[in-house]
Scaffold this motif. Sequence first.
Motif, PDB file in Angstrom:
ATOM      1  N   GLU A 289      -1.299  -3.579   6.131  1.00 23.96           N
ATOM      2  CA  GLU A 289      -1.031  -2.330   5.416  1.00 23.96           C
ATOM      3  C   GLU A 289      -0.650  -2.637   3.965  1.00 23.96           C
ATOM      4  O   GLU A 289      -1.380  -3.346   3.299  1.00 23.96           O
ATOM      5  CB  GLU A 289       0.012  -1.493   6.158  1.00 23.96           C
ATOM      6  CG  GLU A 289      -0.623  -0.924   7.419  1.00 23.96           C
ATOM      7  CD  GLU A 289       0.334  -0.468   8.458  1.00 23.96           C
ATOM      8  OE1 GLU A 289       1.551  -0.527   8.272  1.00 23.96           O
ATOM      9  OE2 GLU A 289      -0.176  -0.031   9.497  1.00 23.96           O
ATOM     10  N   GLN A 290       0.555  -2.169   3.511  1.00 26.73           N
ATOM     11  CA  GLN A 290       0.841  -2.362   2.084  1.00 26.73           C
ATOM     12  C   GLN A 290       1.444  -3.725   1.758  1.00 26.73           C
ATOM     13  O   GLN A 290       1.761  -3.999   0.597  1.00 26.73           O
ATOM     14  CB  GLN A 290       1.762  -1.254   1.567  1.00 26.73           C
ATOM     15  CG  GLN A 290       3.158  -1.343   2.088  1.00 26.73           C
ATOM     16  CD  GLN A 290       3.584  -0.027   2.718  1.00 26.73           C
ATOM     17  OE1 GLN A 290       2.820   0.592   3.454  1.00 26.73           O
ATOM     18  NE2 GLN A 290       4.780   0.407   2.420  1.00 26.73           N
ATOM     19  N   HIS A 291       1.603  -4.583   2.796  1.00 26.50           N
ATOM     20  CA  HIS A 291       2.159  -5.907   2.591  1.00 26.50           C
ATOM     21  C   HIS A 291       1.005  -6.858   2.222  1.00 26.50           C
ATOM     22  O   HIS A 291       0.153  -7.163   3.053  1.00 26.50           O
ATOM     23  CB  HIS A 291       2.859  -6.334   3.886  1.00 26.50           C
ATOM     24  CG  HIS A 291       3.546  -7.637   3.779  1.00 26.50           C
ATOM     25  ND1 HIS A 291       4.728  -7.798   3.101  1.00 26.50           N
ATOM     26  CD2 HIS A 291       3.209  -8.850   4.260  1.00 26.50           C
ATOM     27  CE1 HIS A 291       5.087  -9.055   3.173  1.00 26.50           C
ATOM     28  NE2 HIS A 291       4.189  -9.720   3.871  1.00 26.50           N
ATOM     29  N   ILE A 292       0.994  -7.298   0.971  1.00 29.15           N
ATOM     30  CA  ILE A 292      -0.144  -8.102   0.481  1.00 29.15           C
ATOM     31  C   ILE A 292       0.236  -9.584   0.440  1.00 29.15           C
ATOM     32  O   ILE A 292       1.350  -9.934   0.034  1.00 29.15           O
ATOM     33  CB  ILE A 292      -0.558  -7.638  -0.941  1.00 29.15           C
ATOM     34  CG1 ILE A 292      -0.946  -6.151  -0.895  1.00 29.15           C
ATOM     35  CG2 ILE A 292      -1.702  -8.479  -1.489  1.00 29.15           C
ATOM     36  CD1 ILE A 292      -1.261  -5.554  -2.257  1.00 29.15           C
ATOM     37  N   PRO A 312       1.890   2.584   0.020  1.00 28.75           N
ATOM     38  CA  PRO A 312       0.737   3.118   0.744  1.00 28.75           C
ATOM     39  C   PRO A 312      -0.321   3.692  -0.205  1.00 28.75           C
ATOM     40  O   PRO A 312      -1.517   3.594   0.052  1.00 28.75           O
ATOM     41  CB  PRO A 312       1.335   4.219   1.618  1.00 28.75           C
ATOM     42  CG  PRO A 312       2.776   3.875   1.755  1.00 28.75           C
ATOM     43  CD  PRO A 312       3.164   3.129   0.511  1.00 28.75           C
ATOM     44  N   GLN A 313       0.114   4.263  -1.335  1.00 28.15           N
ATOM     45  CA  GLN A 313      -0.851   4.877  -2.263  1.00 28.15           C
ATOM     46  C   GLN A 313      -1.593   3.824  -3.093  1.00 28.15           C
ATOM     47  O   GLN A 313      -2.732   4.022  -3.474  1.00 28.15           O
ATOM     48  CB  GLN A 313      -0.149   5.822  -3.273  1.00 28.15           C
ATOM     49  CG  GLN A 313       0.513   7.026  -2.674  1.00 28.15           C
ATOM     50  CD  GLN A 313       1.946   6.723  -2.236  1.00 28.15           C
ATOM     51  OE1 GLN A 313       2.371   5.570  -2.207  1.00 28.15           O
ATOM     52  NE2 GLN A 313       2.675   7.767  -1.861  1.00 28.15           N
ATOM     53  N   HIS A 314      -0.925   2.707  -3.359  1.00 24.92           N
ATOM     54  CA  HIS A 314      -1.489   1.782  -4.356  1.00 24.92           C
ATOM     55  C   HIS A 314      -2.032   0.473  -3.794  1.00 24.92           C
ATOM     56  O   HIS A 314      -2.641  -0.288  -4.536  1.00 24.92           O
ATOM     57  CB  HIS A 314      -0.419   1.446  -5.422  1.00 24.92           C
ATOM     58  CG  HIS A 314      -0.047   2.627  -6.247  1.00 24.92           C
ATOM     59  ND1 HIS A 314       1.212   3.160  -6.286  1.00 24.92           N
ATOM     60  CD2 HIS A 314      -0.810   3.407  -7.053  1.00 24.92           C
ATOM     61  CE1 HIS A 314       1.226   4.213  -7.074  1.00 24.92           C
ATOM     62  NE2 HIS A 314       0.011   4.381  -7.552  1.00 24.92           N
ATOM     63  N   PHE A 315      -1.837   0.219  -2.478  1.00 30.31           N
ATOM     64  CA  PHE A 315      -2.133  -1.155  -2.048  1.00 30.31           C
ATOM     65  C   PHE A 315      -3.606  -1.522  -2.178  1.00 30.31           C
ATOM     66  O   PHE A 315      -3.942  -2.644  -2.527  1.00 30.31           O
ATOM     67  CB  PHE A 315      -1.557  -1.467  -0.655  1.00 30.31           C
ATOM     68  CG  PHE A 315      -2.370  -0.968   0.502  1.00 30.31           C
ATOM     69  CD1 PHE A 315      -2.170   0.284   1.044  1.00 30.31           C
ATOM     70  CD2 PHE A 315      -3.343  -1.782   1.080  1.00 30.31           C
ATOM     71  CE1 PHE A 315      -2.919   0.742   2.105  1.00 30.31           C
ATOM     72  CE2 PHE A 315      -4.091  -1.341   2.150  1.00 30.31           C
ATOM     73  CZ  PHE A 315      -3.886  -0.070   2.663  1.00 30.31           C
ATOM     74  N   GLN A 320      -7.418  -5.003  -4.954  1.00 33.35           N
ATOM     75  CA  GLN A 320      -8.651  -5.164  -5.745  1.00 33.35           C
ATOM     76  C   GLN A 320      -8.364  -5.858  -7.078  1.00 33.35           C
ATOM     77  O   GLN A 320      -9.102  -6.752  -7.496  1.00 33.35           O
ATOM     78  CB  GLN A 320      -9.299  -3.800  -5.970  1.00 33.35           C
ATOM     79  CG  GLN A 320      -9.835  -3.222  -4.663  1.00 33.35           C
ATOM     80  CD  GLN A 320     -10.500  -1.864  -4.829  1.00 33.35           C
ATOM     81  OE1 GLN A 320     -10.440  -1.271  -5.894  1.00 33.35           O
ATOM     82  NE2 GLN A 320     -11.125  -1.385  -3.773  1.00 33.35           N
ATOM     83  N   LEU A 321      -7.261  -5.467  -7.682  1.00 35.12           N
ATOM     84  CA  LEU A 321      -6.883  -6.052  -8.973  1.00 35.12           C
ATOM     85  C   LEU A 321      -6.555  -7.538  -8.825  1.00 35.12           C
ATOM     86  O   LEU A 321      -7.008  -8.384  -9.615  1.00 35.12           O
ATOM     87  CB  LEU A 321      -5.655  -5.299  -9.504  1.00 35.12           C
ATOM     88  CG  LEU A 321      -5.584  -5.110 -10.995  1.00 35.12           C
ATOM     89  CD1 LEU A 321      -6.705  -4.181 -11.449  1.00 35.12           C
ATOM     90  CD2 LEU A 321      -4.208  -4.509 -11.364  1.00 35.12           C
TER      91      LEU A 321
END
Length: 330
Positions: A289-292, A312-315, A320-321
């Motif tokens: 999920e949002q844990h990169i 959650p909105q930005h992961f 990608q960045l």
Amino acid sequence: MEIVKFGGSSMATPTTVKLCRDIVASNPQPQVIVVSAPGKFGIYETKVTDDLIRLTKGAPILDIILKRFNDLARELLSTKQYDDYQKILSSTRIAILENPTDYNFIVSRGEYLSAQLFAMYLNYRFIDAYDILVIKPDATIDLSATKQRIKQQHLKQQIPFVIGGFYGQRDGKTAIFTRGGSDYTGAILAVLMHASIYKNYTDTNGIQTANPHLVPNTQTIPCLDFDSLDILTHNGAGVIHENVAKLLEAYRVPLRVDNTFNPHQVFTEIHSTRCRHCQHNFFCVTNKEQHIVIVKKMHGKPVTVQSFESTPQHFVADIQLIHQSLQKQL
Ligand code: ASP
């Protein structure tokens, strides 16, 4: 002898099963085939294993699950084979109805029915994993008990055969591995049956620099050593079960992660002895999920793992960045 494993999306529809058959037929080596339960693909939006889990929780979907196998069989098998397969489906139906609380038995039926079907389709022998794999209470393999069973059942003489992944037994009852455990079944058979290679067919071009469903322009990592694979699979790279790397490394069996939908073109090779490419730099961005998590090996240094939380909105944008900037650094 080679172990060849097909994942859920490879076993999902008649078309994908035919692709698997073509891969088997094009391989001159004697093969042991390990299969997953049918997964998501095309019109099928759920994995059979998830459906079976829902069934154990009371969802009235037994006949829907069995129909999926029946549809595959009708398309793939001869009339005589189809009759035989229908008998297997009805006895499985009865066994599930008679054992409604046996979670492991019910959840393992996806792999059981998938292996029965593919064995008939290939005209290979079917081996019931229940008779071979002995699973410990912590969901790892009892290697010595399993080795004994391989010997007792003269498994080498049964090659070529098809066996379902993910399940086995403990104390006379069906036992299962953790999710994705069919990969682990393949690795266990590879080491105990002394395979020359373990070929794991999935639905991506080998191990990618990021999840290709989330990130554009991902690349295949051509070659890895087992330590790096172990770190990757323990840090969210879902492409292979996390018990596989250490086991294959201990017995020095090389692994190839290939694509059923684009076979023998672009794949990842993993092996112990470091080749020219294994010293090359690699990176992989994974996420739960949002844990990169970024796993990378750069400038000849050991593997590093960095992780951070996104939102959650930005992961997706964050992954990608990160992926883009790492691609520039390589
Ligand atoms: N079918 C099981 C799962 O979905 C095991 C596997 O496919 O490896 O987890």
